[in-house]
Design a protein around this motif. Structure first.
Motif, short mmCIF file in Angstrom:
data_model
loop_
_atom_site.label_atom_id
_atom_site.label_comp_id
_atom_site.label_asym_id
_atom_site.label_seq_id
_atom_site.Cartn_x
_atom_site.Cartn_y
_atom_site.Cartn_z
N ALA A 200 0.83 -1.19 0.00
CA ALA A 200 0.00 0.00 0.00
C ALA A 200 0.87 1.24 0.00
O ALA A 200 2.02 1.22 0.44
N SER A 201 0.31 2.33 -0.50
CA SER A 201 0.94 3.64 -0.32
C SER A 201 0.44 4.22 1.00
O SER A 201 -0.66 3.87 1.45
N PRO A 202 1.19 5.11 1.63
CA PRO A 202 0.68 5.75 2.85
C PRO A 202 -0.63 6.48 2.60
O PRO A 202 -1.53 6.45 3.43
N GLU A 203 -0.74 7.12 1.42
CA GLU A 203 -1.96 7.86 1.10
C GLU A 203 -3.16 6.92 1.01
O GLU A 203 -4.23 7.19 1.56
N GLY A 204 -2.99 5.80 0.30
CA GLY A 204 -4.09 4.85 0.16
C GLY A 204 -4.51 4.26 1.49
O GLY A 204 -5.71 4.12 1.78
N ALA A 205 -3.52 3.91 2.33
CA ALA A 205 -3.84 3.34 3.64
C ALA A 205 -4.58 4.35 4.51
O ALA A 205 -5.54 4.02 5.20
N ARG A 206 -4.15 5.62 4.45
CA ARG A 206 -4.82 6.65 5.25
C ARG A 206 -6.23 6.90 4.74
O ARG A 206 -7.16 7.11 5.53
N ASN A 207 -6.41 6.91 3.42
CA ASN A 207 -7.75 7.10 2.86
C ASN A 207 -8.72 6.05 3.40
O ASN A 207 -9.85 6.36 3.79
N PHE A 208 -8.26 4.80 3.40
CA PHE A 208 -9.11 3.73 3.91
C PHE A 208 -9.42 3.91 5.38
O PHE A 208 -10.57 3.80 5.82
N LEU A 226 3.78 7.77 -3.49
CA LEU A 226 3.36 7.73 -4.89
C LEU A 226 4.22 8.70 -5.70
O LEU A 226 4.57 9.78 -5.22
N ASN A 227 4.52 8.32 -6.95
CA ASN A 227 5.24 9.25 -7.82
C ASN A 227 4.25 10.12 -8.59
O ASN A 227 3.04 10.09 -8.34
N GLU A 228 4.74 10.88 -9.55
CA GLU A 228 3.89 11.82 -10.28
C GLU A 228 2.82 11.13 -11.13
O GLU A 228 1.81 11.74 -11.49
N TYR A 231 2.05 5.95 -9.22
CA TYR A 231 2.55 4.59 -9.04
C TYR A 231 3.19 4.50 -7.66
O TYR A 231 3.87 5.43 -7.21
N ILE A 232 2.99 3.36 -7.00
CA ILE A 232 3.62 3.15 -5.71
C ILE A 232 5.13 3.01 -5.89
O ILE A 232 5.60 2.28 -6.77
N VAL A 233 5.90 3.73 -5.05
CA VAL A 233 7.35 3.61 -5.09
C VAL A 233 7.87 3.22 -3.70
O VAL A 233 7.32 3.67 -2.70
N LEU A 236 6.58 -2.50 -7.07
CA LEU A 236 7.05 -3.70 -7.77
C LEU A 236 6.58 -3.73 -9.23
O LEU A 236 6.67 -4.75 -9.89
N GLY A 237 6.09 -2.59 -9.71
CA GLY A 237 5.55 -2.55 -11.06
C GLY A 237 4.08 -2.90 -11.09
O GLY A 237 3.38 -2.81 -10.08
N ASP A 238 3.59 -3.31 -12.26
CA ASP A 238 2.19 -3.69 -12.41
C ASP A 238 2.03 -5.15 -11.97
O ASP A 238 2.48 -6.07 -12.65
N PHE A 239 1.36 -5.34 -10.83
CA PHE A 239 1.25 -6.68 -10.26
C PHE A 239 0.53 -7.63 -11.21
O PHE A 239 0.96 -8.76 -11.44
#
Length: 246
Positions: A200-208, A226-228, A231-233, A236-239
């Motif tokens: 997860a990204s920190p933003e996505g986890a916080r949103n939830f 997240l980058n510009e 994408y999560i950084v 691991l790319g596109d799972f």
């Protein structure tokens, strides 16, 4: 996410058996902590960090990516089941003695967010025999750039079940948040939903955590950000591509 948040590196710690001194343990990046009680991060054990290292590596081939991803998915499912309520259950053993144990309360089902979420279905089946699994397809609307529901197929009695929502990657959280709205519209109480996620990204986890405070998130790792391109950084790319096609 602000540039200040995105620049914060996940913590590092010595990883290895507890009986070994710190000087004999390698240092590895571990998950960012999220200060919300409804976000549960798997213990950052040597096994988990080694598995994540394998699936993050761009040189890991598809067969190995599937194998090591499945091991992490199994860990997530096992931990997710720990968050389900149990009731007392006393049984009699083959030698005639009683044992005071517990059993799960209520029925469960899985719901995968297509297509990457479908990669987690087998791990759930391995732990829960004959479990029912629903599907939700959410894609980005090219005109609005927002998630749009295209398809859902859910058990008719889903409102009476505990739901394990499956999606390996949580970036902005748009698709998964919409999936929760779909489940709630079908009568599933928020507190009966567990979202299982690899990274997860920190933003996505916080949103939830903020939008659905009664829902529980079980994730293996919260990444740097997240980058510009959202994408999560380091990610691991596109799972889905790496699991199904690459």
């Amino acid at each position: 996410m602000s540039s200040n948040e995105a620049s914060q590196k996940p913590p590092s710690q010595c990883v290895g058996p507890e009986y070994r001194p710190a000087t004999m343990k390698p240092t590895a990046t571990v998950s960012t902590e999220i200060p919300h009680e409804n976000v549960h991060i798997l213990p950052q054990t040597p096994q988990l960090i080694a598995l994540l290292t394998m699936i993050r590596d761009k040189d890991t081939g598809r067969a190995d990516f599937i194998f090591y991803s499945n091991r992490i998915i199994r860990l997530l499912v096992e931990e997710g089941l720990n968050h389900l309520p149990v009731i007392e259950h006393t049984i009699t053993t083959p030698v005639g003695r009683t044992y005071s144990g517990v059993k799960f309360e209520g029925k469960i089902c899985g719901v995968s967010i297509m297509r990457a979420g479908e990669s987690m279905e087998q791990g759930l089946r391995d732990c829960c025999r004959s479990v029912r699994i629903g599907k939700i397809l959410i894609q980005r609307d090219e005109e609005t750039a927002k998630p749009k529901l295209f398809y859902d197929k859910l058990p008719e009695d889903i409102a009476d079940r505990w739901v394990l929502l499956l999606d390996p990657m949580l970036a902005t959280g748009g698709s998964a948040l919409m999936a929760v709205d779909v489940l709630k519209s079908r009568g599933v109480p928020e507190e009966r939903i567990l979202f299982l996620n690899l990274i997860a990204s920190p933003e996505g986890a916080r949103n939830f955590a903020q939008q659905f405070p009664k829902l529980r998130v079980v994730t293996a790792f919260v990444d740097e950000g997240l980058n510009e391109k959202n994408y999560i950084v380091p990610g691991l790319g596109d799972f889905g591509d790496r699991f199904y096609t690459m």
